[in-house]
Design an enzyme around this catalytic site. Structure first.
Site, PDB file in Angstrom:
ATOM      1  N   CYS A  43     -91.625  48.534  51.207  1.00  0.00           N
ATOM      2  CA  CYS A  43     -90.821  47.728  52.130  1.00  0.00           C
ATOM      3  C   CYS A  43     -91.499  46.376  52.336  1.00  0.00           C
ATOM      4  CB  CYS A  43     -90.678  48.454  53.466  1.00  0.00           C
ATOM      5  SG  CYS A  43     -89.616  47.579  54.656  1.00  0.00           S
ATOM      6  N   ASP A  45     -91.828  44.903  55.043  1.00  0.00           N
ATOM      7  CA  ASP A  45     -92.424  44.888  56.385  1.00  0.00           C
ATOM      8  C   ASP A  45     -93.873  44.384  56.363  1.00  0.00           C
ATOM      9  OD1 ASP A  45     -93.689  45.842  58.903  1.00  0.00           O
ATOM     10  OD2 ASP A  45     -91.777  46.849  59.201  1.00  0.00           O
ATOM     11  N   HIS A  99     -92.001  53.704  55.000  1.00  0.00           N
ATOM     12  CA  HIS A  99     -92.847  53.790  56.194  1.00  0.00           C
ATOM     13  C   HIS A  99     -92.011  54.253  57.369  1.00  0.00           C
ATOM     14  CE1 HIS A  99     -91.519  49.961  58.215  1.00  0.00           C
ATOM     15  NE2 HIS A  99     -91.109  49.715  56.994  1.00  0.00           N
ATOM     16  N   CYS A 102     -89.186  52.192  60.060  1.00  0.00           N
ATOM     17  CA  CYS A 102     -88.654  51.081  59.261  1.00  0.00           C
ATOM     18  C   CYS A 102     -87.420  50.479  59.949  1.00  0.00           C
ATOM     19  CB  CYS A 102     -88.290  51.580  57.868  1.00  0.00           C
ATOM     20  SG  CYS A 102     -87.682  50.268  56.779  1.00  0.00           S
TER      21      CYS A 102
HETATM   22 CO    CO Z   1     -89.386  48.787  56.539  1.00  0.00          CO
END
Ligand code: CO
Length: 219
Positions: A43, A45, A99, A102
């Site tokens: 991701c 992130d 994760h 998310c």
């Molecule tokens: Co995420």
């Protein structure tokens, strides 16, 4: 907030100097070629820094990141990364890492409209709908998010395994494994989702086992 990148550039000079002090040949070795053993699909992130959280250095891991670590069969960007990693770099491990917590998965789960990315997150809603029985059995929304984050990784592992380049490489005898991991932002630890696919024949069994494990360990 600073209005320029002075701090980042200073950080970079300090980092490069420290790397060179520790290993004078480090950067020079990387100039000629990269030979990473791993492809990471994760991701975007900011709290999930791929190489850093597994203690790897530049040159060790090829990386593709997007919102909610989705592998779509028609996404030329992800497919190009996958193709290069499998056909040219011949990585030994492909890691799909999601994760917990998310935001993309949460938006998909709760039908929250953010804008353009809603279209991208439709793929995660497909995962939610496919596993509606597990999601509906969750005792809370937090548990639903926890389960969907894990199920999304499992589905994306299968999507990687079903791409033409992975299928062809396995058929030609190339050895590599596709793994599903999930990261917990709250403690910095990775969890193995018990998915380690090394051939086309293994996909179905590994998939069913991993999904059953999510269903059996709802928080
Ligand atoms: Co995420």
């Amino acid at each position: 907030m600073d209005d320029d990148l002075t701090q980042l550039l200073a950080n970079n000079r300090a980092w490069a100097a420290a790397m060179t002090a520790n290993d004078p040949e480090f950067f020079q070795r990387l100039v000629n070629r990269q030979r990473p053993a791993y492809l990471w699909i994760g991701c975007s992130d900011s709290r999930v820094p791929s190489s850093q959280l597994v203690g790897l250095l530049p040159g060790d891991m090829f990386v593709h990141r997007n919102v909610a670590n989705v592998v779509v069969h028609s996404d030329l960007n992800c497919l190009s990364v996958l193709h290069y990693a499998v056909v040219v770099l011949k990585v030994r491990h492909i890691i799909v890492c999601g994760h917990y917590g998310c935001s993309g998965v949460h938006a998909a789960l709760s039908n929250t409209s953010i804008g353009l990315v809603d279209n991208w997150l439709r793929h995660v809603q497909d995962v939610r709908n496919k596993h509606a029985a597990i999601i509906d059995a969750c005792p809370s929304e937090a548990a639903q998010l926890h389960a969907l984050c894990a199920l999304n990784v499992i589905e994306q592992v299968v999507n990687v395994c079903q791409t033409t380049m992975v299928q062809r490489a396995w058929m030609q005898g190339q050895m590599f494994a596709v793994h599903g991991l999930i990261y917990d932002i709250a403690d910095g630890l990775l969890e193995d989702l018990s998915l380690q696919v090394t051939s086309s024949d293994a996909i179905a069994d590994q998939y069913e086992r991993a999904v059953a494990q999510v269903a059996a360990t709802l928080p």
